[in-house]
Design a protein around this motif. Structure first.
Motif, PDB file in Angstrom:
ATOM      1  N   ARG A 208       0.831  -1.204   0.000  1.00 19.32           N
ATOM      2  CA  ARG A 208       0.000   0.000   0.000  1.00 19.32           C
ATOM      3  C   ARG A 208       0.871   1.261   0.000  1.00 19.32           C
ATOM      4  NH1 ARG A 208      -3.015  -3.166   3.700  1.00 19.32           N
ATOM      5  NH2 ARG A 208      -2.035  -2.102   5.463  1.00 19.32           N
ATOM      6  N   ASP A 209       1.917   1.254   0.811  1.00 19.91           N
ATOM      7  CA  ASP A 209       2.766   2.439   0.913  1.00 19.91           C
ATOM      8  C   ASP A 209       3.510   2.703  -0.397  1.00 19.91           C
ATOM      9  OD1 ASP A 209       1.986   2.838   3.523  1.00 19.91           O
ATOM     10  OD2 ASP A 209       3.745   1.858   4.398  1.00 19.91           O
ATOM     11  N   ILE A 210       4.038   1.653  -1.015  1.00 16.79           N
ATOM     12  CA  ILE A 210       4.763   1.844  -2.277  1.00 16.79           C
ATOM     13  C   ILE A 210       3.793   2.254  -3.377  1.00 16.79           C
ATOM     14  CG2 ILE A 210       6.106   0.688  -4.073  1.00 16.79           C
ATOM     15  CD1 ILE A 210       7.410  -0.980  -1.898  1.00 16.79           C
ATOM     16  N   GLY A 211       2.610   1.677  -3.373  1.00 20.83           N
ATOM     17  CA  GLY A 211       1.621   2.019  -4.389  1.00 20.83           C
ATOM     18  C   GLY A 211       1.228   3.483  -4.362  1.00 20.83           C
ATOM     19  N   ALA A 212       1.409   4.128  -3.210  1.00 27.69           N
ATOM     20  CA  ALA A 212       1.037   5.537  -3.081  1.00 27.69           C
ATOM     21  C   ALA A 212       2.151   6.487  -3.510  1.00 27.69           C
ATOM     22  CB  ALA A 212       0.661   5.835  -1.627  1.00 27.69           C
ATOM     23  N   LEU A 213       3.306   5.955  -3.930  1.00 28.74           N
ATOM     24  CA  LEU A 213       4.441   6.810  -4.271  1.00 28.74           C
ATOM     25  C   LEU A 213       4.316   7.460  -5.648  1.00 28.74           C
ATOM     26  CD1 LEU A 213       7.473   4.736  -2.901  1.00 28.74           C
ATOM     27  CD2 LEU A 213       6.345   6.718  -1.861  1.00 28.74           C
ATOM     28  N   GLY A 214       3.457   6.916  -6.511  1.00 27.96           N
ATOM     29  CA  GLY A 214       3.208   7.568  -7.788  1.00 27.96           C
ATOM     30  C   GLY A 214       4.068   7.108  -8.945  1.00 27.96           C
ATOM     31  N   PHE A 215       4.536   5.864  -8.921  1.00 26.71           N
ATOM     32  CA  PHE A 215       5.222   5.326 -10.093  1.00 26.71           C
ATOM     33  C   PHE A 215       4.263   5.311 -11.286  1.00 26.71           C
ATOM     34  CE2 PHE A 215       7.932   3.440  -6.781  1.00 26.71           C
ATOM     35  CZ  PHE A 215       9.193   3.658  -7.324  1.00 26.71           C
ATOM     36  N   ASP A 216       4.782   5.482 -12.485  1.00 25.24           N
ATOM     37  CA  ASP A 216       3.938   5.380 -13.678  1.00 25.24           C
ATOM     38  C   ASP A 216       3.300   3.997 -13.767  1.00 25.24           C
ATOM     39  OD1 ASP A 216       4.777   7.906 -14.244  1.00 25.24           O
ATOM     40  OD2 ASP A 216       6.051   7.367 -15.943  1.00 25.24           O
ATOM     41  N   ALA A 217       4.059   2.969 -13.389  1.00 26.75           N
ATOM     42  CA  ALA A 217       3.549   1.596 -13.373  1.00 26.75           C
ATOM     43  C   ALA A 217       4.043   0.931 -12.098  1.00 26.75           C
ATOM     44  CB  ALA A 217       4.034   0.823 -14.600  1.00 26.75           C
ATOM     45  N   TYR A 218       3.133   0.253 -11.403  1.00 30.49           N
ATOM     46  CA  TYR A 218       3.502  -0.443 -10.171  1.00 30.49           C
ATOM     47  C   TYR A 218       2.733  -1.751 -10.097  1.00 30.49           C
ATOM     48  CZ  TYR A 218       3.600  -1.919  -5.342  1.00 30.49           C
ATOM     49  OH  TYR A 218       3.734  -2.684  -4.217  1.00 30.49           O
ATOM     50  N   GLU A 219       3.442  -2.811  -9.654  1.00 32.74           N
ATOM     51  CA  GLU A 219       2.809  -4.117  -9.538  1.00 32.74           C
ATOM     52  C   GLU A 219       3.292  -4.801  -8.277  1.00 32.74           C
ATOM     53  OE1 GLU A 219       2.213  -8.299 -12.067  1.00 32.74           O
ATOM     54  OE2 GLU A 219       3.116  -6.538 -13.023  1.00 32.74           O
ATOM     55  N   PHE A 220       2.372  -5.489  -7.620  1.00 29.58           N
ATOM     56  CA  PHE A 220       2.715  -6.318  -6.469  1.00 29.58           C
ATOM     57  C   PHE A 220       2.581  -7.779  -6.870  1.00 29.58           C
ATOM     58  CE2 PHE A 220       0.973  -8.663  -2.697  1.00 29.58           C
ATOM     59  CZ  PHE A 220       2.203  -8.846  -2.073  1.00 29.58           C
ATOM     60  N   ARG A 221       3.614  -8.560  -6.612  1.00 24.74           N
ATOM     61  CA  ARG A 221       3.605  -9.988  -6.912  1.00 24.74           C
ATOM     62  C   ARG A 221       3.760 -10.763  -5.621  1.00 24.74           C
ATOM     63  NH1 ARG A 221       7.759  -8.339 -11.434  1.00 24.74           N
ATOM     64  NH2 ARG A 221       6.267  -7.477 -12.930  1.00 24.74           N
TER      65      ARG A 221
END
Length: 223
Positions: A208-221
């Motif tokens: 959740r915290d990384i997803g909020a950083l605003g990368f153009d593309a983000y994925e959790f595996r």
């Protein structure tokens, strides 16, 4: 054959033996020793690719650590001659070699593993000086904006707890695409433990915290 080793592309993945590091969660621990005999000859690779023209988008050179192989650049040139795009998985232990490949225009996409902040790197990669090399590889990659990329962080129980700091620093360095990966038991060295009480909750919070950083593309595996 893989649809996940280069996101969005259908590829043949080549696993090259040998790696200078000793990550406790490595999924290809059986081929870390560079003296392990190869099991697929290069001419067999070319025969496979000849049968897959029009079906495959590209070829990913993975490992182990692909940049340890002195024949990597000639192999990439040959793959391009055959009409395929080239992807590379690397942990960045040889940033100068990575830079030479990128300068020559041999690579279309790079999946770069960044494992920790520089100070915490030896505890994850098992080697002194590993952090400086990996983060230099990130700088080299960011100096080639024409090359698509994905920076990956793999987390595991008992590992470094600096994941959010890593992601922030990677974004500040200019990375556009990031993936958080939860280490798995399959293929890892004996004694590695991929799950622990409360671990899944910690990883989900980091996601959740990384997803909020605003990368153009983000994925959790997840595991």
């Amino acid at each position: 054959m893989s649809t996940v080793d280069w996101p969005g592309e259908l590829v043949a993945s080549l696993f090259l033996q040998g790696c200078p590091w000793a990550c406790p969660y490595c999924q290809n621990a059986a081929i870390i020793d560079p003296r392990v005999p190869g099991v697929v000859a290069w001419d067999a690779v070319e025969r496979l690719l000849a049968r897959r023209r029009g079906l495959l988008d590209g070829v990913v050179f993975s490992g182990g650590e692909a940049t340890r192989q002195i024949a990597l650049a000639p192999a990439m040139r040959r793959v391009r001659e055959l009409g395929f795009a080239v992807g590379l998985h690397t942990a960045g232990p040889y940033p100068a070699r990575l830079g030479a490949l990128l300068d020559e225009g041999l690579v279309d996409w790079v999946g770069l593993d960044i494992k920790a902040t520089p100070a915490n790197y030896p505890a994850v990669a098992g080697r002194p000086g590993s952090g400086g090399r990996a983060w230099e590889a990130l700088r080299v990659l960011m100096d080639h904006p024409e090359v698509d990329h994905e920076v990956r962080l793999t987390v595991f129980p008992g590992g470094s707890d600096d994941g959010l700091e890593v992601a922030r620093a990677v974004r500040q360095a200019g990375a556009r695409s990031f993936a958080l990966q939860q280490a798995r038991q399959t293929g890892a060295p004996d004694g590695f433990v991929a799950r622990a009480p409360g671990w899944d909750d910690q990883v989900r919070a980091l996601d959740r915290d990384i997803g909020a950083l605003g990368f153009d593309a983000y994925e959790f595996r997840g595991a």
